[in-house]
Structures are given as structure tokens and as C-alpha cells.
Design an enzyme around this catalytic site. Structure first.
Site, PDB file in Angstrom:
ATOM      1  N   SER A 100       0.849  -1.189   0.000  1.00  0.00           N
ATOM      2  CA  SER A 100       0.000   0.000   0.000  1.00  0.00           C
ATOM      3  C   SER A 100       0.884   1.238   0.000  1.00  0.00           C
ATOM      4  CB  SER A 100      -0.898   0.006   1.229  1.00  0.00           C
ATOM      5  OG  SER A 100      -0.104   0.244   2.365  1.00  0.00           O
ATOM      6  N   LYS A 101       0.224   2.356  -0.037  1.00  0.00           N
ATOM      7  CA  LYS A 101       0.923   3.635  -0.157  1.00  0.00           C
ATOM      8  C   LYS A 101       1.955   3.856   0.953  1.00  0.00           C
ATOM      9  CE  LYS A 101       0.038   7.874  -2.299  1.00  0.00           C
ATOM     10  NZ  LYS A 101       0.537   7.879  -3.604  1.00  0.00           N
ATOM     11  N   ARG A 102       1.670   3.281   2.127  1.00  0.00           N
ATOM     12  CA  ARG A 102       2.606   3.557   3.225  1.00  0.00           C
ATOM     13  C   ARG A 102       3.973   2.901   2.994  1.00  0.00           C
ATOM     14  NH1 ARG A 102       3.113  -0.807   6.734  1.00  0.00           N
ATOM     15  NH2 ARG A 102       1.553  -2.345   6.138  1.00  0.00           N
ATOM     16  N   GLY A 145       5.477   3.110   0.117  1.00  0.00           N
ATOM     17  CA  GLY A 145       6.128   3.912  -0.916  1.00  0.00           C
ATOM     18  C   GLY A 145       5.208   3.916  -2.118  1.00  0.00           C
ATOM     19  N   ASP A 178       2.085   6.762  -9.162  1.00  0.00           N
ATOM     20  CA  ASP A 178       3.136   7.055  -8.171  1.00  0.00           C
ATOM     21  C   ASP A 178       4.525   6.773  -8.754  1.00  0.00           C
ATOM     22  OD1 ASP A 178       1.197   7.434  -6.253  1.00  0.00           O
ATOM     23  OD2 ASP A 178       1.416   5.444  -5.352  1.00  0.00           O
TER      24      ASP A 178
END
Ligand code: GLU
Length: 467
Positions: free
Chosen positions: A240-242, A244, A250
Site C-alpha cells: 500500500s501507499k505507506r 512507498g 506514483d
């Protein structure tokens, strides 16, 4: 048989990297077998699907070089066909009307749970005469799932997987409002699109068993299945985004090149000996599903950075110049003129050797477009001592006198200057770098000076000496 595969994203968010990898594997498998790779936008969830998300998918695929071979199919345009098939299954006795109210279904689930059974539909209307219901009652259409025996999928990645049919319930294929369910729409579309291989994330494995029920009821030949393990973060949790970058957008913003991302995603969970670097042609030649591992892959950003650095060094200089200009113009209000473009083009071969991604490349290029007085980093400022400025003054006299401003001429001049002054080359090269770039890091000083050009170098030196 011509291989036909599809990538079937739901346009409800960003294009996750796991989905992008599924698209890549579909693409490579298809091209390896000389088939056709198709795109189906699964936009039946009208509330969650957005045009913006569709655009992200289309742009993401095009950026990754995974262009479909036919125009995309929008699932929402096929609802009438899904309904017709459901009604046909109803007519042929493969499906039935279920008049249960939401309250009855909730009770059914609660009772099953109380008995320690899974909360499934119990087939209440399966063999019941519809005339028992109030003719005006809303109804759903449910498929008749087999009750005995088992179903086996010979998955091209997961191997043989068997499920007892008692675990499959009579799922809804058409809701009371006439809309098809996800499982039904997918089967109808895969059939009509002549899909031979369904390659998707292994979170869909249980769906495949349910979808097989519909294939059988319709009397259709099911495709082969290949369920790919998911991509996890470096810590083993769902990516997930956490962790990276996690979506294609992204990665693009972080400055990864599409060929590097594809190369990395391929190597993640698929192997061909120790070969890390493979171009698209080699990927198509070598890829097949039997090389895909079964366990989840862990995202390794360090390896990705390494692979990206490799592809950056291979990338065409003109392309990189355009990328850098695009990035910088988006962030800063710099208007690029021909002279600035020339500076960047001249230094690009050296700049790309030192950057891991386009973001860094753009950052490292910025000094080329600054105007005097430069802003100096703390380290650069420290180098511009009285003593060093005196040296730079002497040096600039010599630069003025240089008949030719080439890399060789600059090299020779600096070496001779260091000798005359009885200092090491670095003792003049570093203050010089600080004066003309504002920082202590840049490509070789000779390349840097050539790229800036004599006039600009003298202008910057003058400002640093007097500043
Ligand atoms: N639309 C589904 C998803 O985005 C994929 C369905 C499929 O590949 O069959 O997860």
C-alpha cells in the site's frame, strides 16, 4: 487455437502495481503465443466507477507499452446481453427465480451461522414453484450450482486446486433491479470475447470456481486459468501507499521509466536464471506461465532503483532531455529557451550516469538553468573562501584567454593551473564546481563547464568571486 487474453480492471481508483503486473503478464503471455491482448473496463459499479479512473488505466497501459490489440470493451455497455443470458439460463432451467426478501436472507444467514454452517443461501426457491410467490414480488435470478461432487481447476500457476461443490451456493446472477452481478458479467464477457486464458490476481481464485458454475450452466467451454500471487510490501503486508509508490501514477511521478518498471515487475515472481535485465523483445521470447512462482512477491525498492538506473543509462538522450524539461517546467516557472536545451543536451550523457531516476535527473540538472547570483548550498558556500576566490580569479583570467572551450582544453588548463599553484586538482576543481553550479555535486567539472559554455562560466565565476 489463437490465444486471447484480457486485462479487466475496475475503474474505481488508481492503477495498482499488482494490476499493472497482471496486465504485463497477460500481454507477454499473449505475445509469446502470437495471440491478442484485450482490455475490458469493468465499470458496472456505476457509483464507484469514474471517467478519471478509466483515463488513468488507459494512460497507465499506454505508458507501460501494454497497448491492447482491439478497442476496449466497456462492461456497462453489455448489460442487455448479460440480462439475455440470465433469462436464457432461467428458461432452460439452469437458473431460477428467488423471491426471498432481504430480511428472509438475513434470517437464513443467521440460522446457518447459529448451526455452525457457512452463511449461504439454502436453495429455498431452487425447486419451489414460483407460483407460490406473490406475482408482484421482486425476484433475483440465481444459478443452480452443483450440490454433489467437486470441481477442480488445473491452474497454470497454482497447479491443481479442488473445491467441494457443497461449498458453492446458488449465487445471484441477476439482481432484482435487473442488473447483472460481477460473476455473471465476467463470464458472459469472457465468453463473448473468446478469451482463452484468464490471467489475474490470486484473490480471484475462489471467484473462478463460482464462475465455472455459470460456464457449465451455459454449456460454454471455460478458459484456462492462471492466478498470480499478489505483490506484498517489503514487510510482507499487502502493498500500500505507506510502503512507498504503489500505483502506476506514483511510480511515474517518482521518476521510474516504464521499461524499468516492466522489467522489475516481470522479475518479481518470475525468473529466467540470473538474468535481471531483459528488454521487451527478450521478455516476450522467454515469458511463459510455468516460470511464475506461487508465493507472494515482496516489493524490493532497492532492486527497482538499480534496474531503473540501468534503463536510465540506456535511455535515449533526447528523450531524457524532454523528460527533464517537462518535469522542471511543471514544478518551476522556468521557460526553456534553445540555449538551456543545448546545455542540458550536452550534459545529458554525464548526468544520466549519476541519477537513479528522472526525479533525481531533473534535480541534478537544475543548476544549468539558474541565473546569477546562484544560490549556494551550505557546503558550496564554505568552499568559496577568500583564498579560493583569489584562485578562481586567477583561473578565470586563464579561461578568458582559452582559444577553444573544449573538454580537452579545460582538462589541460586545470591540470596546468593546479601544477603552477602547487595544489591538487581537487583544490581548484571543487571551488570551481561550487562557483558555477552552486553545489558540490555535479558531473565531471570539464563536462559541466562545456555544457554551461564559456560566457556563462565566466559570468558565474565573476559573480562568485565578487559575491
Ligand atoms: N475487475 C476485477 C478487478 O479489478 C478483475 C476481474 C478479472 O480479472 O476477472 O479486480
Amino acid at each position: 487455437m489463437t490465444v486471447r487474453t484480457r486485462f479487466a480492471p475496475s475503474p474505481t481508483g488508481l492503477l495498482h502495481i499488482g494490476n499493472a503486473r497482471a496486465a504485463l503478464f497477460n500481454y507477454l503471455f499473449t505475445k509469446h503465443h502470437g495471440g491478442k491482448f484485450l482490455l475490458r473496463i469493468e465499470d458496472t459499479d456505476r457509483e464507484r466507477s469514474t471517467q478519471h479512473a478509466v483515463d488513468i488505466i488507459l494512460e497507465g497501459l499506454s505508458w507501460l507499452g501494454l497497448t491492447p490489440d482491439e478497442a476496449p470493451i466497456y462492461q456497462s455497455t453489455r448489460i442487455k446481453r448479460h440480462q439475455d443470458i440470465a433469462l436464457h439460463l432461467l428458461k432452460t432451467g439452469k437458473a431460477y427465480k428467488c423471491f426471498c426478501t432481504p430480511e428472509q436472507l438475513a434470517d437464513m444467514r443467521a440460522n446457518a451461522q447459529a448451526e455452525g454452517k457457512p452463511p449461504r443461501y439454502n436453495g429455498y426457491w431452487r425447486d419451489r414453484d414460483p407460483s407460490e410467490a406473490n406475482p408482484n414480488s421482486p425476484y433475483t435470478i440465481r444459478i443452480k450450482a452443483p450440490r454433489e461432487g467437486s470441481t477442480t481447476i488445473h491452474d497454470l500457476v497454482q497447479g491443481k486446486v479442488t473445491v467441494n461443490n457443497s461449498e458453492l451456493d446458488d449465487m445471484i446472477i441477476l439482481r432484482a433491479d435487473g442488473t447483472p452481478t460481477y460473476q455473471h458479467a465476467v463470464v458472459c464477457d469472457d465468453h463473448d470475447m473468446n478469451i482463452t486464458h484468464v490471467i489475474r490476481g490470486d484473490d480471484h481464485l475462489t471467484n473462478s470456481f463460482r464462475q465455472l458454475v455459470i460456464y457449465r450452466a451455459a454449456g460454454w467451454e471455460p478458459p484456462s486459468f492462471a492466478h498470480l500471487p499478489l505483490i506484498h510490501g517489503p514487510d510482507g503486508a499487502k502493498l500500500s501507499k505507506r510502503h512507498g509508490a504503489s500505483s502506476v501514477v506514483d511510480f511515474k511521478e517518482e521518476g521510474y521509466l516504464p521499461e524499468a518498471l516492466c522489467n522489475y515487475l516481470l522479475r518479481l515472481g518470475w525468473g529466467h536464471g540470473d538474468d535481471e535485465i531483459l528488454n521487451r523483445e527478450e521478455q516476450i521470447k522467454l515469458f511463459d506461465l510455468d516460470g511464475v512462482g506461487r508465493s507472494p512477491s515482496r516489493m524490493d525498492y532497492t532492486k527497482l532503483a538499480y534496474i531503473n538506473g540501468y534503463w536510465l543509462r540506456q535511455a535515449d538522450n533526447v528523450r531524457l532531455v524532454n523528460e527533464v524539461i517537462h518535469r522542471i517546467s511543471q514544478q518551476d516557472s522556468i521557460v526553456f529557451n534553445e540555449e538551456m536545451k543545448t546545455r542540458l543536451s550536452v550534459l545529458m550523457p554525464a548526468l544520466k550516469e549519476r541519477a537513479k531516476n528522472l526525479k533525481e535527473l531533473a534535480e541534478n540538472s537544475k543548476f544549468l538553468f539558474s541565473s546569477v547570483p546562484l544560490s549556494f548550498t551550505e557546503k558550496a558556500q564554505k568552499l568559496l573562501t577568500e583564498e579560493n576566490r583569489a584562485l578562481l580569479r586567477k583561473l578565470s583570467e586563464k579561461i578568458i584567454a582559452l582559444p577553444e572551450f573544449s573538454k580537452e582544453a579545460i582538462d589541460t588548463l586545470l591540470r596546468q593551473f593546479a601544477e603552477q599553484e602547487q595544489i591538487k586538482l581537487g583544490k581548484i576543481a571543487q571551488p570551481l564546481r561550487a562557483a558555477v553550479t552552486g553545489s558540490t555535486i555535479s558531473p565531471g567539472i570539464d563536462d559541466t563547464l562545456v555544457a554551461l559554455g564559456k560566457d556563462e562560466v565566466l559570468k558565474r565565476l565573476g559573480a562568485a568571486i565578487n559575491g
